[in-house]
Design a protein around this motif. Structure first.
Motif, PDB file in Angstrom:
ATOM      1  N   UNK A   1       0.871  -1.172   0.000  1.00 52.96           N
ATOM      2  CA  UNK A   1       0.000   0.000   0.000  1.00 52.96           C
ATOM      3  C   UNK A   1       0.907   1.220   0.000  1.00 52.96           C
ATOM      4  N   UNK A   2       1.018   1.865  -1.159  1.00 52.95           N
ATOM      5  CA  UNK A   2       1.968   2.976  -1.297  1.00 52.95           C
ATOM      6  C   UNK A   2       1.588   4.189  -0.470  1.00 52.95           C
ATOM      7  N   UNK A   3       0.351   4.224   0.028  1.00 57.36           N
ATOM      8  CA  UNK A   3      -0.093   5.366   0.827  1.00 57.36           C
ATOM      9  C   UNK A   3       0.288   5.227   2.300  1.00 57.36           C
ATOM     10  N   UNK A   4       0.720   4.034   2.693  1.00 55.24           N
ATOM     11  CA  UNK A   4       1.079   3.781   4.087  1.00 55.24           C
ATOM     12  C   UNK A   4       2.588   3.536   4.205  1.00 55.24           C
ATOM     13  N   UNK A   5       3.178   3.800   5.388  1.00 52.31           N
ATOM     14  CA  UNK A   5       4.605   3.527   5.571  1.00 52.31           C
ATOM     15  C   UNK A   5       4.874   2.029   5.544  1.00 52.31           C
ATOM     16  N   UNK A   6       6.094   1.662   5.165  1.00 56.29           N
ATOM     17  CA  UNK A   6       6.472   0.248   5.128  1.00 56.29           C
ATOM     18  C   UNK A   6       6.346  -0.371   6.509  1.00 56.29           C
ATOM     19  N   UNK A   7       5.887  -1.614   6.553  1.00 51.58           N
ATOM     20  CA  UNK A   7       5.780  -2.368   7.795  1.00 51.58           C
ATOM     21  C   UNK A   7       6.014  -3.831   7.445  1.00 51.58           C
ATOM     22  N   UNK A   8       6.925  -4.498   8.174  1.00 48.75           N
ATOM     23  CA  UNK A   8       7.304  -5.857   7.789  1.00 48.75           C
ATOM     24  C   UNK A   8       6.161  -6.857   7.951  1.00 48.75           C
ATOM     25  N   UNK A   9       5.123  -6.481   8.667  1.00 52.27           N
ATOM     26  CA  UNK A   9       3.981  -7.389   8.834  1.00 52.27           C
ATOM     27  C   UNK A   9       2.755  -6.938   8.050  1.00 52.27           C
ATOM     28  N   UNK A  10       2.408  -5.672   8.147  1.00 49.85           N
ATOM     29  CA  UNK A  10       1.157  -5.219   7.536  1.00 49.85           C
ATOM     30  C   UNK A  10       1.341  -4.561   6.177  1.00 49.85           C
ATOM     31  N   UNK A  11       2.545  -4.099   5.846  1.00 49.67           N
ATOM     32  CA  UNK A  11       2.760  -3.435   4.560  1.00 49.67           C
ATOM     33  C   UNK A  11       4.189  -3.686   4.047  1.00 49.67           C
ATOM     34  N   UNK A  12       4.500  -4.936   3.681  1.00 52.66           N
ATOM     35  CA  UNK A  12       5.849  -5.270   3.201  1.00 52.66           C
ATOM     36  C   UNK A  12       6.107  -4.716   1.804  1.00 52.66           C
ATOM     37  N   UNK A  13       7.341  -4.853   1.347  1.00 48.72           N
ATOM     38  CA  UNK A  13       7.694  -4.417  -0.004  1.00 48.72           C
ATOM     39  C   UNK A  13       6.996  -5.310  -1.026  1.00 48.72           C
TER      40      UNK A  13
END
Length: 573
Positions: free
Chosen positions: A488-500
């Motif tokens: 989700x490009x609108x949210x900051x990277x997160x290794x659990x909820x928003x990985x690369x």
């Protein structure tokens, strides 16, 4: 923007940012060590029949096969299909209790090695070396799941021989990763104590430009050189000379730290920084980042390393008001295994612990509800029992502070609203706020029957430990790429909820060509899965190199033909 002057310039085909298990495994593949299916015989076929049928008809390495076809239909604890494929071949059906040996064998092809370099901020093994001081804490995964290809951890286990299904200490696994690099002669590919400063794509050179600094230690001997005394010196002069010489030899050498700036040119970059590049998640409440003691060290901490430093130094402890019976109070915030580790570390200290978390104790997403094996995880199950018991028989903060016998109290569905310093360090908690909304039942103290929820409580504390996860920091990348990396490009990277977001077969990022990512950055949070990501990257890099070599060969052949035609024309004329 002015570019920093480099002390040296290096060029490599592949540059890997990171030196943890992900990077080590990828270096292992790129050095020319290739996996082959070994289940052709009837003695050791893979238990998944369709996978066995796909592999038995060829003797090619996995590096040269269609990983998309091989991984189709496989399921596991990650969304990355090649990670599941490699884990299935390395640990066949291990999640179902199977103890079958690996269906992979390894062959060394030095002629197929790909030029590469790994840049890491510490020693090979990454984050595990910063955790190795906690010798009593064991890995969550079993020993066999922490191992890298081909080398048994028992060969390097500092605890002696142990069963593959047991867990291993942080210190032992850190040493295993370091030994692994040395054993397979991968050290030449590793540049340790190196921090990446800037990464940019250069269209003119058609490659990545990476600026990095490497810390080196130079030992200098400040002892002056003393000439020998001449033969006519008296005995007292000799004695005086020997005395001064002894004093000088006892002087310590001085270590001088020097930073070397290097500019790297690379055709491809692999992001393998893992959790080592992550910054701790914050509560973002008043007072969280501003509290320090007289030694200018923070008493609001976000890592187990900082907690370990506090527990080793009693002078660090802020003594609470007399109402706490002289016992320092530690507030632990979080519901993961790191928070549980903090509870275990505090258990053998003077601290009494208040443990708060936002989830319900019955939430199926709570990690403790997923660790059902009492024999494998006895310490975590003990923490969970303490959590359930004190949540069920909760005391209000006042009763907890008044009782010197109670050393641990957990509050579910609770948030920390503020941290203050005057007139003493204290936190403001909102206890059970979600419980009242969902059940309309009041939470009452088991000792004084006071309603605990529905109001804010101010509690004096000595230390606040906030362990609520972490977020990757990749600020060395261009902002135009960084903004597009996440699922989700609108949210900051997160290794659990928003990985690369990557191509799940090649692990090339969708944000940029020739930029790959593996390990926790793409959601593979277990060592057993990061190895498949390394295979995906290595296979794609080998395929691209093979294509380039073929094109270059065709161009050379065309040049030879052209030269031959020119010669023929000259002969005719």
């Amino acid at each position: 923007m002015d570019q920093p002057r480099a002390d040296r310039i290096e060029s490599h085909d592949v540059l890997i940012i990171g030196n943890g298990p992900s990077a080590i495994t990828l270096s292992f593949f790129l050095s020319g060590r290739w996996p082959y299916y070994s289940g052709h015989s009837a003695d050791n076929p893979h238990p998944i029949e369709f996978l066995h049928n796909r592999l038995k008809s060829t003797n090619l390495s996995l590096m040269e096969q269609d990983l998309d076809h091989l991984s189709t239909g496989l399921t596991g604890r990650t969304l990355n299909r090649v990670s599941i494929l490699f884990d299935q071949l390395q640990n066949p059906n291990t999640d179902f209790g199977h103890r079958q040996q690996s269906t992979l064998e390894w062959r060394y092809h030095p002629d197929k090695a790909i030029d590469h370099i790994c840049l890491g901020t510490g020693l090979p093994g990454g984050l595990w070396h910063s955790l190795r001081k906690s010798k009593s804490i064991l890995t969550v995964s079993r020993q066999k799941w922490m191992q890298l290809p081909e080398m048994d951890a028992n060969e390097r286990n500092c605890l002696g021989k142990c069963e593959q299904d047991t867990r291993i200490s942080f210190g032992c696994i850190a040493q295993y990763y370091r030994d692994y690099v040395e054993h397979y002669d991968l050290s030449k590919y590793f540049r340790n104590h190196t921090r990446v400063i800037r990464v940019n794509w250069c269209a003119g050179l058609d490659c990545w430009i990476v600026d990095a600094i490497t810390r080196t230690t130079i030992t200098t001997n400040k002892r002056p050189i003393i000439s020998m005394l001449s033969a006519h010196h008296t005995g007292s002069q000799w004695l005086k000379h020997l005395t001064s010489l002894t004093k000088l030899r006892s002087c310590k050498c001085q270590n001088e730290t020097k930073w070397i700036r290097t500019r790297f040119l690379a055709k491809s970059i692999v992001l393998a920084t893992g959790a080592n590049s992550c910054s701790p998640s914050m509560l973002n409440i008043p007072g969280e980042s501003s509290i320090t003691d007289s030694s200018k060290s923070s008493t609001v901490i976000h890592s187990l390393d900082q907690l370990d430093a506090i527990l080793r130094s009693n002078s660090y402890i802020h003594r609470p008001p007399e109402s706490c019976h002289g016992s320092p109070i530690m507030l632990i915030v979080g519901s993961g295994l790191s928070a549980a580790d903090a509870c275990m570390m505090a258990a053998n200290s003077p601290f009494r612990v208040i443990h708060i978390f936002r989830r319900s104790i019955q939430d199926r997403g709570l990690i403790f509800n997923q660790l059902s094996n009492e024999n494998l995880y006895p310490e975590y199950n003990q923490i969970f029992r303490n959590m359930r018991q004190t949540v069920r028989e909760a005391q209000c903060p006042n009763c907890f502070l008044d009782s010197s016998e109670t050393i641990y109290q957990a509050y579910q569905q609770t948030s920390c609203r503020q941290i203050r310093t005057k007139p003493y360090q204290a936190v403001t908690l909102q206890i059970g706020e979600q419980q009242v909304k969902s059940t309309n039942k009041r939470l009452r103290c088991s000792k004084c029957d006071t309603a605990i929820d529905g109001k804010e409580w101010t509690i004096p504390v000595s230390v606040v430990v906030i362990l609520i996860g972490s977020k990757p920091v990749l600020d060395f990348l261009p902002s135009t790429i960084n903004q597009k990396l996440g699922t989700n490009s609108l949210e900051p990277l997160d290794i659990r909820s928003n990985p690369i977001r990557v191509n799940t077969i090649t692990h090339e990022t969708l944000a940029s060509n020739n930029l790959y990512a593996i390990g926790p950055l793409v959601g593979d949070n277990f060592v057993r899965y990061v190895q498949g990501g390394a295979l995906a990257v290595a296979a794609d890099l080998y395929r691209k190199q093979k294509v380039i070599s073929r094109i270059q060969s065709d161009n050379e052949d065309n040049c030879d033909d052209s030269d031959e035609n020119d010669c023929c024309q000259k002969t005719i004329s």
